[in-house]
Motif scaffolding. Structure first.
Motif, short mmCIF file in Angstrom:
data_model
loop_
_atom_site.label_atom_id
_atom_site.label_comp_id
_atom_site.label_asym_id
_atom_site.label_seq_id
_atom_site.Cartn_x
_atom_site.Cartn_y
_atom_site.Cartn_z
N ARG A 136 -29.11 -69.50 -4.77
CA ARG A 136 -28.26 -68.33 -4.97
C ARG A 136 -29.06 -67.19 -5.62
N ARG A 137 -29.92 -67.54 -6.54
CA ARG A 137 -30.75 -66.53 -7.20
C ARG A 137 -31.66 -65.82 -6.19
N ASP A 138 -32.23 -66.57 -5.25
CA ASP A 138 -33.07 -65.96 -4.23
C ASP A 138 -32.28 -64.97 -3.38
N LEU A 139 -31.04 -65.32 -3.05
CA LEU A 139 -30.18 -64.38 -2.32
C LEU A 139 -29.90 -63.15 -3.17
N ALA A 140 -29.69 -63.35 -4.46
CA ALA A 140 -29.44 -62.22 -5.36
C ALA A 140 -30.65 -61.28 -5.40
N VAL A 141 -31.84 -61.83 -5.43
CA VAL A 141 -33.06 -61.00 -5.42
C VAL A 141 -33.13 -60.20 -4.13
N ALA A 142 -32.81 -60.83 -3.00
CA ALA A 142 -32.81 -60.11 -1.71
C ALA A 142 -31.79 -58.98 -1.74
N LEU A 143 -30.60 -59.25 -2.27
CA LEU A 143 -29.59 -58.19 -2.39
C LEU A 143 -30.09 -57.06 -3.27
N GLN A 144 -30.71 -57.37 -4.39
CA GLN A 144 -31.21 -56.32 -5.28
C GLN A 144 -32.26 -55.46 -4.58
N ARG A 145 -33.11 -56.08 -3.77
CA ARG A 145 -34.12 -55.31 -3.02
C ARG A 145 -33.44 -54.35 -2.05
N LEU A 146 -32.37 -54.82 -1.39
CA LEU A 146 -31.62 -53.94 -0.48
C LEU A 146 -30.98 -52.79 -1.23
N VAL A 147 -30.38 -53.09 -2.38
CA VAL A 147 -29.75 -52.05 -3.20
C VAL A 147 -30.79 -51.04 -3.66
N ASP A 148 -31.92 -51.53 -4.16
CA ASP A 148 -32.98 -50.64 -4.64
C ASP A 148 -33.51 -49.74 -3.52
N ALA A 149 -33.58 -50.27 -2.30
CA ALA A 149 -34.07 -49.50 -1.15
C ALA A 149 -32.98 -48.65 -0.53
N LYS A 150 -31.75 -48.76 -1.07
CA LYS A 150 -30.59 -48.05 -0.50
C LYS A 150 -30.40 -48.39 0.98
N TYR A 151 -30.66 -49.66 1.31
CA TYR A 151 -30.51 -50.11 2.69
C TYR A 151 -29.05 -50.47 2.92
N PRO A 152 -28.46 -49.99 4.02
CA PRO A 152 -27.02 -50.21 4.23
C PRO A 152 -26.67 -51.68 4.52
N ILE A 153 -25.64 -52.14 3.86
CA ILE A 153 -25.09 -53.48 4.06
C ILE A 153 -23.79 -53.32 4.84
N THR A 154 -23.59 -54.15 5.85
CA THR A 154 -22.39 -54.03 6.68
C THR A 154 -21.28 -54.98 6.24
N GLY A 155 -21.59 -55.96 5.39
CA GLY A 155 -20.57 -56.88 4.92
C GLY A 155 -21.15 -57.88 3.94
N ALA A 156 -20.24 -58.55 3.23
CA ALA A 156 -20.64 -59.58 2.27
C ALA A 156 -19.46 -60.54 2.14
N SER A 157 -19.71 -61.83 2.40
CA SER A 157 -18.61 -62.79 2.44
C SER A 157 -18.95 -64.09 1.73
N ASP A 158 -17.90 -64.67 1.15
CA ASP A 158 -17.95 -66.02 0.63
C ASP A 158 -17.26 -66.88 1.68
N HIS A 159 -17.99 -67.82 2.28
CA HIS A 159 -17.44 -68.67 3.33
C HIS A 159 -17.10 -70.08 2.82
N GLY A 160 -17.11 -70.26 1.50
CA GLY A 160 -16.83 -71.58 0.95
C GLY A 160 -18.05 -72.47 0.98
N VAL A 161 -18.65 -72.63 2.14
CA VAL A 161 -19.87 -73.43 2.28
C VAL A 161 -21.11 -72.63 1.94
N SER A 162 -20.96 -71.30 1.99
CA SER A 162 -22.11 -70.41 1.79
C SER A 162 -21.64 -69.05 1.30
N GLU A 163 -22.60 -68.28 0.82
CA GLU A 163 -22.37 -66.88 0.49
C GLU A 163 -23.34 -66.07 1.33
#
Length: 161
Positions: free
Chosen positions: A87-114
């Protein structure tokens, strides 16, 4: 023909994408997402990976150099899913996207995954995700997996770093 069940150890080894601009695609997959360049074939193809594997993603312009993105409402690949180990690795990837102002089209919790959803520069769908441990997966009364789509708590995810 007898019923056949594919071996449980079978994995999807890599995806190979047609792109319009190889350098632009490398800017996304290598420079933003952090994949390593393994080899390049002139200005027409590149192979990238995580951890030194021969390639997880192939990129080429053989039939697509300077072409427009494929129409959204057409048959083809919906998205490439990139599985992060924690989960931390995914968080780091998200932070890189945020820092780069790269557009995200969605974010979901699927129970089995985030999962975080976005498009690469050629409008190919990309899912960045991590799997919860199997013992935490939600189950129906019959024992089958119960996946769902709920909003992902992005602030909570970023709290991992």
């Amino acid at each position: 023909m007898a019923d056949y069940i594919i071996p449980a150890q079978t994995r999807i080894g890599h995806v190979h994408l047609k792109v319009a601009d190889l350098d632009r695609a490398l800017g996304f997959y290598r420079d933003l997402l952090g994949f390593s360049l393994i080899t390049k074939y002139g200005n027409e193809a590149a192979f990238i990976s995580a951890g030194g594997y021969h390639h997880h993603i192939g990129l080429n312009t053989w039939y697509s150099k300077d072409a427009p993105p494929a129409p959204t409402r057409s048959a083809g690949l919906f998205h490439t899913a990139i599985l992060y180990p924690t989960r931390r690795d995914l968080a780091v990837a998200l932070q890189r996207l945020v820092d780069a102002k790269y557009p995200i089209t969605g974010a979901s919790d699927h129970g089995v995954s985030e999962a975080i959803y976005l498009n690469d520069p050629d409008r190919n769908g990309v899912e960045l995700y991590w799997d919860r441990p199997q013992e935490e997966w939600p189950r129906k009364p019959d024992g089958s997996i119960e996946m769902y789509t709920h909003p992902l708590d992005l602030e909570g995810l970023l709290g991992e770093i």
